[in-house]
Design a protein around this motif. Structure first.
Motif, PDB file in Angstrom:
ATOM      1  N   ARG A  18       0.838  -1.211   0.000  1.00 28.33           N
ATOM      2  CA  ARG A  18       0.000   0.000   0.000  1.00 28.33           C
ATOM      3  C   ARG A  18       0.872   1.261   0.000  1.00 28.33           C
ATOM      4  O   ARG A  18       0.595   2.221  -0.720  1.00 28.33           O
ATOM      5  CB  ARG A  18      -0.921   0.003   1.225  1.00 28.33           C
ATOM      6  N   ASN A  19       1.903   1.249   0.834  1.00 24.06           N
ATOM      7  CA  ASN A  19       2.769   2.427   0.927  1.00 24.06           C
ATOM      8  C   ASN A  19       3.489   2.702  -0.383  1.00 24.06           C
ATOM      9  O   ASN A  19       3.514   3.840  -0.872  1.00 24.06           O
ATOM     10  CB  ASN A  19       3.788   2.242   2.056  1.00 24.06           C
ATOM     11  N   THR A  20       4.109   1.680  -0.970  1.00 16.92           N
ATOM     12  CA  THR A  20       4.846   1.904  -2.214  1.00 16.92           C
ATOM     13  C   THR A  20       3.899   2.099  -3.390  1.00 16.92           C
ATOM     14  O   THR A  20       4.263   2.751  -4.371  1.00 16.92           O
ATOM     15  CB  THR A  20       5.818   0.745  -2.496  1.00 16.92           C
ATOM     16  N   VAL A  37       1.155  10.286   6.034  1.00 11.57           N
ATOM     17  CA  VAL A  37       0.795   9.405   7.149  1.00 11.57           C
ATOM     18  C   VAL A  37       1.222   7.965   6.876  1.00 11.57           C
ATOM     19  O   VAL A  37       1.933   7.344   7.655  1.00 11.57           O
ATOM     20  CB  VAL A  37      -0.715   9.483   7.429  1.00 11.57           C
ATOM     21  N   GLY A  38       0.782   7.417   5.746  1.00 14.98           N
ATOM     22  CA  GLY A  38       1.146   6.063   5.368  1.00 14.98           C
ATOM     23  C   GLY A  38       0.570   4.984   6.270  1.00 14.98           C
ATOM     24  O   GLY A  38      -0.015   5.248   7.317  1.00 14.98           O
ATOM     25  N   HIS A  39       0.729   3.747   5.824  1.00 13.57           N
ATOM     26  CA  HIS A  39       0.338   2.577   6.608  1.00 13.57           C
ATOM     27  C   HIS A  39       1.558   2.102   7.394  1.00 13.57           C
ATOM     28  O   HIS A  39       2.660   2.020   6.860  1.00 13.57           O
ATOM     29  CB  HIS A  39      -0.143   1.455   5.697  1.00 13.57           C
ATOM     30  N   HIS A  79       2.495  -6.395  10.664  1.00 12.25           N
ATOM     31  CA  HIS A  79       2.020  -7.633  10.048  1.00 12.25           C
ATOM     32  C   HIS A  79       0.512  -7.596   9.840  1.00 12.25           C
ATOM     33  O   HIS A  79      -0.010  -8.134   8.860  1.00 12.25           O
ATOM     34  CB  HIS A  79       2.418  -8.813  10.933  1.00 12.25           C
ATOM     35  N   LYS A  80      -0.196  -6.974  10.771  1.00 10.43           N
ATOM     36  CA  LYS A  80      -1.645  -6.834  10.663  1.00 10.43           C
ATOM     37  C   LYS A  80      -2.035  -5.528  11.360  1.00 10.43           C
ATOM     38  O   LYS A  80      -1.287  -4.986  12.160  1.00 10.43           O
ATOM     39  CB  LYS A  80      -2.379  -8.007  11.296  1.00 10.43           C
ATOM     40  N   GLY A  81      -3.213  -5.026  11.013  1.00 16.50           N
ATOM     41  CA  GLY A  81      -3.694  -3.805  11.646  1.00 16.50           C
ATOM     42  C   GLY A  81      -2.982  -2.540  11.204  1.00 16.50           C
ATOM     43  O   GLY A  81      -3.125  -1.496  11.848  1.00 16.50           O
ATOM     44  N   GLU A  82      -2.248  -2.607  10.088  1.00 20.67           N
ATOM     45  CA  GLU A  82      -1.557  -1.407   9.621  1.00 20.67           C
ATOM     46  C   GLU A  82      -2.540  -0.315   9.200  1.00 20.67           C
ATOM     47  O   GLU A  82      -2.232   0.877   9.250  1.00 20.67           O
ATOM     48  CB  GLU A  82      -0.618  -1.745   8.453  1.00 20.67           C
ATOM     49  N   ASP A  83      -3.745  -0.724   8.812  1.00 20.33           N
ATOM     50  CA  ASP A  83      -4.762   0.243   8.417  1.00 20.33           C
ATOM     51  C   ASP A  83      -5.279   1.044   9.610  1.00 20.33           C
ATOM     52  O   ASP A  83      -5.752   2.167   9.458  1.00 20.33           O
ATOM     53  CB  ASP A  83      -5.921  -0.452   7.702  1.00 20.33           C
ATOM     54  N   TYR A  84      -5.185   0.481  10.817  1.00 14.97           N
ATOM     55  CA  TYR A  84      -5.596   1.224  12.002  1.00 14.97           C
ATOM     56  C   TYR A  84      -4.707   2.458  12.187  1.00 14.97           C
ATOM     57  O   TYR A  84      -5.184   3.550  12.513  1.00 14.97           O
ATOM     58  CB  TYR A  84      -5.492   0.366  13.266  1.00 14.97           C
ATOM     59  N   ALA A  85      -3.402   2.265  11.996  1.00 10.34           N
ATOM     60  CA  ALA A  85      -2.466   3.384  12.143  1.00 10.34           C
ATOM     61  C   ALA A  85      -2.727   4.455  11.091  1.00 10.34           C
ATOM     62  O   ALA A  85      -2.603   5.652  11.364  1.00 10.34           O
ATOM     63  CB  ALA A  85      -1.029   2.876  12.044  1.00 10.34           C
ATOM     64  N   TYR A  86      -3.099   4.022   9.905  1.00 10.74           N
ATOM     65  CA  TYR A  86      -3.416   4.971   8.832  1.00 10.74           C
ATOM     66  C   TYR A  86      -4.622   5.825   9.220  1.00 10.74           C
ATOM     67  O   TYR A  86      -4.583   7.065   9.122  1.00 10.74           O
ATOM     68  CB  TYR A  86      -3.693   4.209   7.539  1.00 10.74           C
ATOM     69  N   ILE A  87      -5.680   5.172   9.669  1.00 15.45           N
ATOM     70  CA  ILE A  87      -6.887   5.893  10.075  1.00 15.45           C
ATOM     71  C   ILE A  87      -6.576   6.882  11.192  1.00 15.45           C
ATOM     72  O   ILE A  87      -6.977   8.053  11.160  1.00 15.45           O
ATOM     73  CB  ILE A  87      -7.967   4.893  10.529  1.00 15.45           C
ATOM     74  N   ALA A  88      -5.861   6.422  12.218  1.00 17.67           N
ATOM     75  CA  ALA A  88      -5.558   7.282  13.360  1.00 17.67           C
ATOM     76  C   ALA A  88      -4.737   8.487  12.936  1.00 17.67           C
ATOM     77  O   ALA A  88      -4.982   9.613  13.391  1.00 17.67           O
ATOM     78  CB  ALA A  88      -4.812   6.486  14.433  1.00 17.67           C
ATOM     79  N   GLY A  89      -3.766   8.266  12.046  1.00 23.00           N
ATOM     80  CA  GLY A  89      -2.933   9.376  11.592  1.00 23.00           C
ATOM     81  C   GLY A  89      -3.698  10.387  10.761  1.00 23.00           C
ATOM     82  O   GLY A  89      -3.581  11.601  10.962  1.00 23.00           O
TER      83      GLY A  89
END
Length: 259
Positions: free
Chosen positions: A79-81, A181-183, A187-197
């Protein structure tokens, strides 16, 4: 050859598992049905078995589609790249087993962002069971309407009790903000960090319209009992702390500038 810059981009990481190839075709069909907005689709195969040649020719020959192979290590880096190849000023994400809802899924979010100048606009998501035909709208704890920077966290008081009140596939976001912001490379839950950011750094809005269909099926990783392990709860906590840190830094910056 594309002559104009698309208005929106959709990024999809995929392991190209044989059972999901028909789903990818359905996602593509839902993109082709979009009206009122131009789009590009960044497809990012990732994993050792994700051979780009598995993608149907009807998809790869479409000039709106870019296939960016990422053999390692997984969906978060893909997703990031994938963001590196976005030309559109706004972007969103879609999983390879889901589809966009209705012909105006992208357009209603894009139009609202254009009119308001908001850096992110979200719509609702619905769980969709193609076998039974049932469709159940996910009712977020965050209310419909404008949301100030950081306000989403007010509707996510305990990361161990629930996931964030929005999903990353629900958002249409400024590409610059998505890149900033990025993901997280988890390993999992990287989308949570994206939403929070995203939601802690800038104000946005949740629309009442359903814009995304999340497919219900037996191969859904997040539906497995083993998915909710320590890594999952660590990812939630990481995102929750990230969001609060973003909000605190905004407050400190405002105080500093006013001094």
């Amino acid at each position: 050859m594309r002559l104009t810059t698309p208005q929106t981009a959709v990024i999809t990481p995929t392991g190209l598992h044989p059972t999901r190839l028909p789903f990818i075709e359905e996602l593509y069909e839902s993109l082709c049905a979009q009206e009122g907005v131009t789009w590009e689709w960044i497809v990012a195969p990732n994993g050792r078995r994700a051979e780009p040649d598995l993608i149907p020719r009807a998809i790869t020959k479409d000039p709106r589609v870019k296939v960016i192979a990422r053999p390692e290590p997984g969906p978060a880096p893909a997703r990031n790249t994938g963001l590196n190849y976005v030309e559109a000023p706004r972007c969103t994400f879609a999983d390879d087993d889901d589809r966009l809802d209705a012909p105006f899924s992208l357009a209603i979010r894009h139009e609202r962002a254009t009119v308001t100048g908001l850096r992110w606009v979200a719509g609702r998501s619905a769980d969709w069971d193609p076998e039974s035909g049932s469709l159940s709208t996910w009712m977020s704890s965050a209310p419909v309407g404008p949301l100030a920077a950081g306000e989403v966290l007010d509707y996510w008081p305990d990361p161990l009790a629930s996931k964030p009140p929005l999903g990353h596939c629900m958002l249409l976001t400024d590409t610059a903000l998505a890149r900033a912001v990025g993901h997280g490379g988890l390993h999992k839950g990287e989308d949570y960090a994206y939403i929070a950011g995203i939601c802690s750094r800038w104000a946005g809005e949740l629309l009442p319209d359903v814009v995304y269909h999340r497919r219900v099926h037996s191969g859904q990783w997040t539906a497995e009992d083993s998915y909710r392990d320590q890594a999952e709860f660590d990812a939630r906590t990481h995102a929750w702390l990230k969001g609060h840190a973003e909000r605190q830094l905004l407050v400190e910056r405002a105080v500093s500038q006013a001094a």
